[in-house]
Scaffold this active site. Structure first.
Site, PDB file in Angstrom:
ATOM      1  N   LEU A  11       0.861  -1.185   0.000  1.00  0.00           N
ATOM      2  CA  LEU A  11       0.000   0.000   0.000  1.00  0.00           C
ATOM      3  C   LEU A  11       0.892   1.228   0.000  1.00  0.00           C
ATOM      4  CD1 LEU A  11      -2.906  -0.474   2.593  1.00  0.00           C
ATOM      5  CD2 LEU A  11      -3.006  -0.655   0.110  1.00  0.00           C
ATOM      6  N   ASP A  12       0.458   2.285  -0.691  1.00  0.00           N
ATOM      7  CA  ASP A  12       1.191   3.549  -0.651  1.00  0.00           C
ATOM      8  C   ASP A  12       1.287   4.045   0.786  1.00  0.00           C
ATOM      9  OD1 ASP A  12       1.518   3.619  -3.373  1.00  0.00           O
ATOM     10  OD2 ASP A  12      -0.196   4.936  -3.741  1.00  0.00           O
ATOM     11  N   ARG A  13       2.325   4.799   1.054  1.00  0.00           N
ATOM     12  CA  ARG A  13       2.519   5.376   2.383  1.00  0.00           C
ATOM     13  C   ARG A  13       1.303   6.198   2.816  1.00  0.00           C
ATOM     14  NH1 ARG A  13       4.705  10.475   3.985  1.00  0.00           N
ATOM     15  NH2 ARG A  13       5.474  10.425   6.140  1.00  0.00           N
ATOM     16  N   THR A  27      -1.818   5.779   2.072  1.00  0.00           N
ATOM     17  CA  THR A  27      -3.049   5.006   2.183  1.00  0.00           C
ATOM     18  C   THR A  27      -3.031   4.142   3.437  1.00  0.00           C
ATOM     19  OG1 THR A  27      -3.150   4.896  -0.240  1.00  0.00           O
ATOM     20  CG2 THR A  27      -4.558   3.378   0.987  1.00  0.00           C
TER      21      THR A  27
END
Length: 301
Positions: A141-143, A145
Protein backbone atom coordinates in the site's frame (compact mmCIF):
# COMPACT_ATOMS: atom_id res chain seq x y z
CA UNK A 1 11.07 -21.27 -9.39
CA UNK A 2 14.60 -19.88 -9.09
CA UNK A 3 15.88 -19.84 -5.53
CA UNK A 4 16.79 -16.46 -4.10
CA UNK A 5 20.54 -15.98 -3.76
CA UNK A 6 21.37 -16.00 -0.07
CA UNK A 7 23.09 -12.94 1.34
CA UNK A 8 26.46 -13.37 3.07
CA UNK A 9 25.37 -10.60 5.46
CA UNK A 10 22.73 -11.11 8.15
CA UNK A 11 19.83 -8.78 8.78
CA UNK A 12 20.65 -5.79 10.94
CA UNK A 13 17.89 -4.62 13.29
CA UNK A 14 15.22 -5.90 10.93
CA UNK A 15 16.81 -4.47 7.78
CA UNK A 16 17.96 -6.68 4.95
CA UNK A 17 21.28 -5.84 3.31
CA UNK A 18 21.15 -4.12 -0.06
CA UNK A 19 22.10 -6.34 -3.01
CA UNK A 20 23.65 -4.93 -6.18
CA UNK A 21 24.13 -6.87 -9.40
CA UNK A 22 27.32 -6.27 -11.37
CA UNK A 23 26.17 -5.92 -15.02
CA UNK A 24 27.68 -8.40 -17.46
CA UNK A 25 28.51 -5.57 -19.88
CA UNK A 26 30.26 -3.53 -17.18
CA UNK A 27 33.18 -1.36 -18.28
CA UNK A 28 34.56 -0.59 -14.81
CA UNK A 29 38.07 -1.62 -13.82
CA UNK A 30 37.24 -2.00 -10.12
CA UNK A 31 34.12 -2.61 -8.06
CA UNK A 32 34.86 0.72 -6.37
CA UNK A 33 34.44 2.54 -9.70
CA UNK A 34 31.10 0.79 -10.23
CA UNK A 35 29.86 1.68 -6.74
CA UNK A 36 30.72 5.37 -7.15
CA UNK A 37 28.64 5.51 -10.34
CA UNK A 38 25.88 3.19 -9.18
CA UNK A 39 25.25 4.88 -5.79
CA UNK A 40 25.38 8.64 -6.49
CA UNK A 41 23.75 9.41 -3.13
CA UNK A 42 26.93 8.19 -1.44
CA UNK A 43 29.98 10.42 -1.82
CA UNK A 44 33.07 8.74 -3.23
CA UNK A 45 34.91 9.37 0.04
CA UNK A 46 32.16 7.59 1.98
CA UNK A 47 32.30 4.60 -0.37
CA UNK A 48 36.06 4.46 0.16
CA UNK A 49 35.55 4.48 3.94
CA UNK A 50 33.03 1.65 3.70
CA UNK A 51 35.37 -0.39 1.50
CA UNK A 52 38.22 0.06 3.96
CA UNK A 53 35.90 -1.08 6.75
CA UNK A 54 34.89 -4.20 4.80
CA UNK A 55 31.25 -3.21 4.51
CA UNK A 56 30.85 -4.22 0.85
CA UNK A 57 30.99 -8.01 0.58
CA UNK A 58 30.58 -10.89 -1.86
CA UNK A 59 30.34 -14.60 -1.15
CA UNK A 60 34.14 -14.58 -1.30
CA UNK A 61 34.42 -12.05 1.51
CA UNK A 62 34.86 -8.28 1.93
CA UNK A 63 35.89 -6.15 -1.03
CA UNK A 64 38.86 -3.80 -1.02
CA UNK A 65 39.46 -0.51 -2.81
CA UNK A 66 41.37 -2.28 -5.57
CA UNK A 67 39.08 -5.33 -5.96
CA UNK A 68 38.61 -5.98 -9.68
CA UNK A 69 35.20 -5.71 -11.30
CA UNK A 70 33.74 -9.16 -12.01
CA UNK A 71 30.78 -9.02 -14.44
CA UNK A 72 27.67 -10.92 -13.41
CA UNK A 73 28.51 -11.03 -9.72
CA UNK A 74 26.70 -9.59 -6.70
CA UNK A 75 27.69 -7.21 -3.93
CA UNK A 76 25.91 -6.79 -0.58
CA UNK A 77 26.10 -4.00 1.98
CA UNK A 78 24.14 -2.40 4.79
CA UNK A 79 23.03 1.14 3.99
CA UNK A 80 23.64 4.09 6.29
CA UNK A 81 20.31 4.82 7.96
CA UNK A 82 19.56 8.47 8.63
CA UNK A 83 17.31 9.54 11.53
CA UNK A 84 13.62 9.51 10.56
CA UNK A 85 10.64 11.34 11.99
CA UNK A 86 8.64 8.73 13.96
CA UNK A 87 5.15 8.08 12.59
CA UNK A 88 2.92 8.53 15.68
CA UNK A 89 0.41 5.81 14.79
CA UNK A 90 0.39 2.08 15.49
CA UNK A 91 -0.18 -0.98 13.37
CA UNK A 92 -3.07 -3.23 14.41
CA UNK A 93 -2.68 -6.98 13.91
CA UNK A 94 -5.88 -8.34 12.38
CA UNK A 95 -4.71 -11.94 11.98
CA UNK A 96 -1.58 -13.97 12.63
CA UNK A 97 -0.74 -17.62 12.08
CA UNK A 98 2.29 -19.63 10.96
CA UNK A 99 1.77 -18.69 7.32
CA UNK A 100 0.53 -15.10 7.12
CA UNK A 101 0.20 -11.86 9.07
CA UNK A 102 -2.55 -9.35 8.25
CA UNK A 103 -2.35 -5.83 9.65
CA UNK A 104 -4.32 -2.60 9.61
CA UNK A 105 -1.77 0.01 8.48
CA UNK A 106 -2.13 3.66 9.50
CA UNK A 107 -1.73 6.61 7.17
CA UNK A 108 1.81 8.01 6.75
CA UNK A 109 3.55 4.66 7.36
CA UNK A 110 5.22 3.15 4.28
CA UNK A 111 4.77 -0.58 3.72
CA UNK A 112 8.42 -1.35 2.89
CA UNK A 113 11.74 0.54 2.99
CA UNK A 114 12.08 2.94 0.10
CA UNK A 115 13.61 6.36 -0.45
CA UNK A 116 13.77 8.31 2.79
CA UNK A 117 11.51 5.89 4.67
CA UNK A 118 13.55 2.95 5.92
CA UNK A 119 12.99 2.17 9.59
CA UNK A 120 9.63 3.94 9.83
CA UNK A 121 7.91 1.31 7.71
CA UNK A 122 5.39 -1.41 8.44
CA UNK A 123 7.76 -4.22 7.45
CA UNK A 124 10.62 -3.16 9.71
CA UNK A 125 8.33 -2.36 12.66
CA UNK A 126 6.69 -5.77 12.42
CA UNK A 127 9.95 -7.67 12.06
CA UNK A 128 11.27 -5.97 15.19
CA UNK A 129 8.12 -6.00 17.32
CA UNK A 130 7.00 -9.55 16.51
CA UNK A 131 10.44 -11.13 16.05
CA UNK A 132 9.66 -12.22 12.49
CA UNK A 133 12.92 -11.77 10.56
CA UNK A 134 11.66 -13.63 7.47
CA UNK A 135 8.49 -11.56 7.16
CA UNK A 136 7.84 -10.22 3.65
CA UNK A 137 4.98 -8.29 2.00
CA UNK A 138 2.61 -10.06 -0.38
CA UNK A 139 1.71 -6.64 -1.85
CA UNK A 140 2.13 -2.97 -1.01
CA UNK A 141 0.00 0.00 0.00
CA UNK A 142 1.19 3.55 -0.65
CA UNK A 143 2.52 5.38 2.38
CA UNK A 144 -0.44 7.79 2.20
CA UNK A 145 -3.05 5.01 2.18
CA UNK A 146 -4.29 3.27 5.33
CA UNK A 147 -5.85 -0.16 5.66
CA UNK A 148 -5.41 -3.89 5.22
CA UNK A 149 -1.99 -5.25 4.24
CA UNK A 150 -1.03 -8.91 3.90
CA UNK A 151 2.44 -10.16 4.88
CA UNK A 152 3.85 -13.66 4.48
CA UNK A 153 5.41 -15.30 7.54
CA UNK A 154 6.55 -18.57 5.93
CA UNK A 155 9.19 -17.85 3.24
CA UNK A 156 8.21 -21.04 1.40
CA UNK A 157 4.75 -19.54 0.72
CA UNK A 158 5.89 -16.09 -0.38
CA UNK A 159 5.63 -16.87 -4.08
CA UNK A 160 2.17 -18.44 -3.73
CA UNK A 161 0.69 -15.37 -2.05
CA UNK A 162 2.40 -12.90 -4.35
CA UNK A 163 1.05 -14.89 -7.32
CA UNK A 164 -2.51 -14.36 -6.03
CA UNK A 165 -2.06 -10.62 -6.49
CA UNK A 166 -0.23 -10.99 -9.81
CA UNK A 167 -3.03 -13.18 -11.19
CA UNK A 168 -5.75 -10.79 -9.89
CA UNK A 169 -7.32 -13.41 -7.64
CA UNK A 170 -7.52 -10.98 -4.72
CA UNK A 171 -10.69 -8.91 -4.34
CA UNK A 172 -9.65 -5.50 -2.99
CA UNK A 173 -12.16 -2.94 -1.73
CA UNK A 174 -11.26 0.65 -0.83
CA UNK A 175 -13.13 3.63 0.55
CA UNK A 176 -12.42 7.29 -0.11
CA UNK A 177 -13.82 10.68 0.81
CA UNK A 178 -13.89 13.16 -2.04
CA UNK A 179 -16.02 15.88 -3.56
CA UNK A 180 -19.63 15.33 -4.61
CA UNK A 181 -20.97 16.04 -8.10
CA UNK A 182 -24.76 15.67 -8.44
CA UNK A 183 -24.42 15.48 -12.23
CA UNK A 184 -22.04 12.52 -12.16
CA UNK A 185 -23.85 9.24 -12.75
CA UNK A 186 -22.74 6.49 -10.37
CA UNK A 187 -21.90 3.66 -10.11
CA UNK A 188 -19.56 3.59 -13.06
CA UNK A 189 -16.40 1.86 -14.23
CA UNK A 190 -13.42 4.02 -15.10
CA UNK A 191 -10.85 2.72 -17.57
CA UNK A 192 -7.75 4.55 -18.75
CA UNK A 193 -4.05 4.24 -19.46
CA UNK A 194 -2.00 5.32 -16.43
CA UNK A 195 1.74 5.86 -16.70
CA UNK A 196 4.13 6.65 -13.84
CA UNK A 197 7.38 8.14 -15.16
CA UNK A 198 10.53 7.53 -13.16
CA UNK A 199 11.54 10.53 -11.08
CA UNK A 200 8.10 12.19 -11.38
CA UNK A 201 5.88 12.22 -8.28
CA UNK A 202 2.47 12.08 -9.97
CA UNK A 203 1.23 9.52 -12.47
CA UNK A 204 -0.55 10.67 -15.62
CA UNK A 205 -3.23 9.38 -17.95
CA UNK A 206 -2.07 9.01 -21.53
CA UNK A 207 -3.72 8.00 -24.83
CA UNK A 208 -3.60 4.32 -25.65
CA UNK A 209 -5.01 1.00 -24.60
CA UNK A 210 -6.35 1.09 -21.01
CA UNK A 211 -4.18 -0.60 -18.38
CA UNK A 212 -6.20 0.48 -15.32
CA UNK A 213 -9.81 -0.20 -14.32
CA UNK A 214 -11.77 0.94 -11.24
CA UNK A 215 -15.41 0.51 -10.24
CA UNK A 216 -16.68 3.60 -8.38
CA UNK A 217 -19.80 3.50 -6.17
CA UNK A 218 -21.40 6.22 -4.02
CA UNK A 219 -21.96 5.17 -0.39
CA UNK A 220 -23.15 8.36 1.27
CA UNK A 221 -23.15 12.14 0.91
CA UNK A 222 -22.56 14.90 3.44
CA UNK A 223 -22.91 18.33 1.90
CA UNK A 224 -20.21 18.93 -0.71
CA UNK A 225 -18.39 15.69 0.16
CA UNK A 226 -19.20 12.03 -0.30
CA UNK A 227 -17.86 8.62 0.69
CA UNK A 228 -17.14 6.21 -2.15
CA UNK A 229 -16.48 2.48 -2.46
CA UNK A 230 -13.74 1.66 -4.95
CA UNK A 231 -13.07 -1.72 -6.57
CA UNK A 232 -9.78 -1.69 -8.51
CA UNK A 233 -9.56 -4.40 -11.14
CA UNK A 234 -5.90 -3.56 -11.73
CA UNK A 235 -3.12 -2.18 -9.55
CA UNK A 236 -1.39 0.71 -11.29
CA UNK A 237 0.52 3.25 -9.20
CA UNK A 238 -1.88 5.82 -7.67
CA UNK A 239 -4.71 4.31 -9.71
CA UNK A 240 -7.57 5.21 -7.37
CA UNK A 241 -6.28 8.73 -6.84
CA UNK A 242 -5.87 9.27 -10.58
CA UNK A 243 -9.28 7.86 -11.48
CA UNK A 244 -11.23 9.88 -8.91
CA UNK A 245 -9.33 12.99 -9.92
CA UNK A 246 -10.20 12.32 -13.58
CA UNK A 247 -13.88 12.38 -12.56
CA UNK A 248 -13.36 15.81 -11.01
CA UNK A 249 -13.39 14.31 -7.50
CA UNK A 250 -9.87 14.52 -6.05
CA UNK A 251 -9.58 12.69 -2.73
CA UNK A 252 -9.53 14.90 0.37
CA UNK A 253 -5.98 15.33 1.63
CA UNK A 254 -4.33 14.39 -1.68
CA UNK A 255 -1.06 16.29 -2.10
CA UNK A 256 -0.42 15.01 -5.65
CA UNK A 257 -3.72 15.32 -7.50
CA UNK A 258 -4.87 17.51 -9.13
CA UNK A 259 -1.56 19.27 -8.46
CA UNK A 260 1.58 18.51 -6.46
CA UNK A 261 1.71 20.39 -3.15
CA UNK A 262 4.71 20.57 -0.85
CA UNK A 263 4.18 18.89 2.52
CA UNK A 264 6.28 18.65 5.68
CA UNK A 265 7.51 15.13 6.57
CA UNK A 266 6.59 15.69 10.22
CA UNK A 267 3.05 16.97 9.60
CA UNK A 268 0.52 14.20 10.28
CA UNK A 269 -2.58 16.40 10.52
CA UNK A 270 -4.04 15.97 7.03
CA UNK A 271 -4.08 12.34 5.87
CA UNK A 272 -5.23 11.22 2.47
CA UNK A 273 -8.82 10.04 2.96
CA UNK A 274 -8.20 6.70 1.28
CA UNK A 275 -8.60 3.37 3.07
CA UNK A 276 -7.98 -0.22 1.95
CA UNK A 277 -11.17 -1.54 3.54
CA UNK A 278 -10.91 -5.26 2.78
CA UNK A 279 -9.02 -8.13 1.16
CA UNK A 280 -10.65 -11.37 0.04
CA UNK A 281 -8.80 -14.26 -1.59
CA UNK A 282 -8.63 -18.07 -1.73
CA UNK A 283 -6.02 -19.70 0.45
CA UNK A 284 -3.33 -20.73 -2.08
CA UNK A 285 -2.92 -24.17 -0.44
CA UNK A 286 -6.45 -25.16 0.57
CA UNK A 287 -8.65 -22.95 -1.59
CA UNK A 288 -10.52 -21.84 1.53
CA UNK A 289 -11.88 -18.27 1.22
CA UNK A 290 -10.16 -15.71 3.47
CA UNK A 291 -11.68 -12.32 4.38
CA UNK A 292 -10.00 -9.48 6.25
CA UNK A 293 -11.48 -6.06 7.01
CA UNK A 294 -10.01 -2.83 8.34
CA UNK A 295 -11.23 -1.45 11.67
CA UNK A 296 -10.28 2.11 10.74
CA UNK A 297 -12.65 4.94 9.93
CA UNK A 298 -12.09 7.77 7.48
CA UNK A 299 -12.67 11.09 9.21
CA UNK A 300 -14.68 13.69 7.34
CA UNK A 301 -13.14 17.20 7.34
Amino acid sequence: MRRKLRSPLPQRDGLDPVRLHLPTDGRWATVRDFLVERIPKLAADRIDEMLRAGRFVTHDGPLALESPYRPGGFVWFHRDVAPETPVPFELEVLHRDEEILVVDKPHFLATTPRGGHITETALIRLRRQLDLPDLSPAHRLDRATAGVVLFVVDPALRGAYQTLFHDRRVDKTYEAIAGYDPDLALPRTVRSRIIKHRGVLAAVEEPGAPNAETRVELLERRGDLARYRLHPRTGRTHQLRVHLNSLGLPIVGDDLYPEVRATSPDNFDHPLRLLARSLEFPDPRTGEPRHFHSHRTLHWP
